[in-house]
Design an enzyme around this catalytic site. Structure first.
Site, PDB file in Angstrom:
ATOM      1  CE  LYS A  54     -13.115  55.757  45.284  1.00 33.27           C
ATOM      2  NZ  LYS A  54     -12.774  57.168  45.143  1.00 33.27           N
ATOM      3  CD  GLN A  98     -10.139  59.396  43.751  1.00 35.29           C
ATOM      4  OE1 GLN A  98     -10.970  58.518  43.524  1.00 35.29           O
ATOM      5  NE2 GLN A  98      -9.792  59.751  44.975  1.00 35.29           N
ATOM      6  CG  ASP A 121     -17.545  61.271  45.622  1.00 35.17           C
ATOM      7  OD1 ASP A 121     -17.543  60.359  46.470  1.00 35.17           O
ATOM      8  OD2 ASP A 121     -16.533  61.623  44.986  1.00 35.17           O
TER       9      ASP A 121
END
Ligand code: NAD
Length: 300
Positions: A54, A98, A121
Site C-alpha cells: 500500500k 490494518q 476503508d
C-alpha cells in the site's frame, strides 16, 4: 464460447494512472498533496506485506504515504490518541487501520474513532449508514473495485439478477448495497442459504466472497453470467515442487470459465483492484476535504 477474462491487473493500472493524473493536477493547480496514513499494530506477516505494498503504490501515484507501526501490545488509549492526531492532521486525507487488530483492541471502537471523512476503508458506521441510504460516502475498497469492473464490462447493471455469496461487513454486505444502488435485483446468500446451487443458477452476476477454495463449480453458473471471484485462498501445490503453494479463488475457475460470459481470475482479478480503490478513495477524500471536484469514475 470461452468467457471474457476481466483483467483486474490491467484495470487496476488504469485506475492508478487516473489517480496519478488527478494527484498531479491537485499539486499543480492547488498546491495540495493527498496523504494516506496506514496504521499497523503487531507483526502479522500478511498484514506487513499488505501495508508495504500500500505504501509503495501510494508513493508511486505521487501521494504522501505515512506508516505507523505499533507494538503488538500497544494499549488501546495509545492507538486512539494516534488516530485523533491523524484526524486533526491537515496533510492526512485518508486513514487506514490494518485489520485484524490484536485481540485486546476493540476493532469497532477503533474504526469508529476515525474521522468518517478520512475513513478510506469505508468501515466507519457513518459510512455504512450513508451507503445503505444511497448517499455519498467512503465505499469499502474491495466491493468498489468489483463494482467498477462490472460497470466497465456491462455499462449498466440495472435490472440484472445479482447473487452475492457471503455476508461479511467488509465485502458481502457493502457489495450487495452497491449492486442495489445500481438497480440490480440482489440476493445475498450465506452459510445458511438453502439450495445455494439453485440460487446461484438464477444469477446474471455472481460475486463470490466466501473464503472457501473453489466451492462454486461451473454447473452452478447460468450460461453467459458474469462471475466476480473475490476469494483469495492459498493451497499447497506439490505439482509445482516441494513446499510450493498457489492461490485459488472461491470459484472453480476452469469449469466456471467454460460456462460464464465473463470471469475474474485469481490472482489478477479483484485483488489488484482493492489497493487501486484505496488510492482512489484517498484522492476522493482529499478533494472533498478541500471542496474541490472529485475525479470522475473513481467513486460509486
Ligand atoms: P468472512 O469469513 O468474513 O465471510 C465469509 C462469508 O461467507 C460469511 O458471510 C459466510 O456466511 C459465508 N459462507 C461461509 N461458508 C459458506 C458456504 N458454505 N456457503 C455460502 N456462504 C458461506 O470473509 P470475507 O472477509 O468476506 O472474505 C471472503 C473472501 O474474500 C476470503 O477468501 C478473503 O480472503 C477474500 N478477500 C479478498 C479481498 C481482495 O482484495 N481480493 C479482500 C477481502 C477479502
Amino acid at each position: 464460447m470461452a468467457a471474457t477474462i476481466i483483467d483486474g491487473k490491467e484495470f487496476a493500472a488504469r485506475v492508478r494512472a487516473q489517480v496519478a493524473t488527478h494527484v498531479t493536477h491537485l499539486k499543480a493547480e492547488h498546491g495540495i498533496t493527498p496523504g494516506l496514513a496506514v496504521v499497523l499494530v503487531g507483526e502479522d506477516p500478511a498484514s506487513q506485506v499488505y501495508v508495504r505494498s500500500k505504501g509503495k503504490m501510494t508513493v508511486e501515484v505521487g501521494m504522501k504515504s505515512v506508516e505507523h507501526k505499533l507494538d503488538v501490545e500497544t494499549p488501546e488509549a495509545e492507538l486512539l490518541a494516534l488516530i485523533d492526531q491523524l484526524n486533526n492532521d491537515p496533510e492526512i486525507h485518508g486513514i487506514l487501520v490494518q485489520l485484524p487488530l490484536p485481540k485486546h483492541l476493540n476493532e469497532d471502537l477503533v474504526i469508529n474513532s476515525i474521522d468518517p471523512a478520512k475513513d478510506v476503508d469505508g468501515f466507519h458506521i457513518s459510512n455504512v449508514g450513508l451507503l445503505g441510504t444511497g448517499q455519498k460516502s467512503m465505499v469499502p475498497c474491495t466491493p468498489l473495485g468489483c463494482l467498477m469492473m462490472l460497470r466497465d464490462h456491462h455499462g449498466s447493471i440495472s435490472g440484472m439478477n445479482a447473487v452475492v455469496i457471503g455476508r461479511s461487513n467488509i465485502v458481502g454486505k457493502p457489495m450487495a448495497q452497491l449492486l442495489l444502488n445500481d438497480s440490480a435485483t440482489v440476493t445475498i446468500a450465506h452459510s445458511r442459504t438453502k439450495d445455494l446451487a439453485d440460487v446461484v443458477r438464477r444469477a446474471d452476476i455472481v460475486v463470490a466472497a466466501v473464503g472457501r477454495p473453489e466451492m462454486v463449480p461451473g454447473d452452478w453458473i447460468k450460461p453467459g453470467a458474469t462471475v466476480i471471484d473475490v476469494g483469495i485462498n492459498r493451497l499447497d501445490a506439490p505439482e509445482k515442487g516441494e513446499g510450493k503453494t498457489k492461490l485459488v479463488g472461491d470459484v472453480h475457475y476452469d469449469s466456471c470459465a467454460a460456462v460464464a460470459g465473463a470471469i475474474t481470475p485469481v490472482p489478477g482479478g479483484v485483488g489488484p483492484m482493492t489497493i487501486a480503490c484505496l488510492l482512489a478513495n484517498t484522492v476522493t477524500a482529499c478533494c472533498r476535504a478541500n471542496g474541490l471536484a472529485e475525479p470522475e469514475g473513481l467513486t460509486a
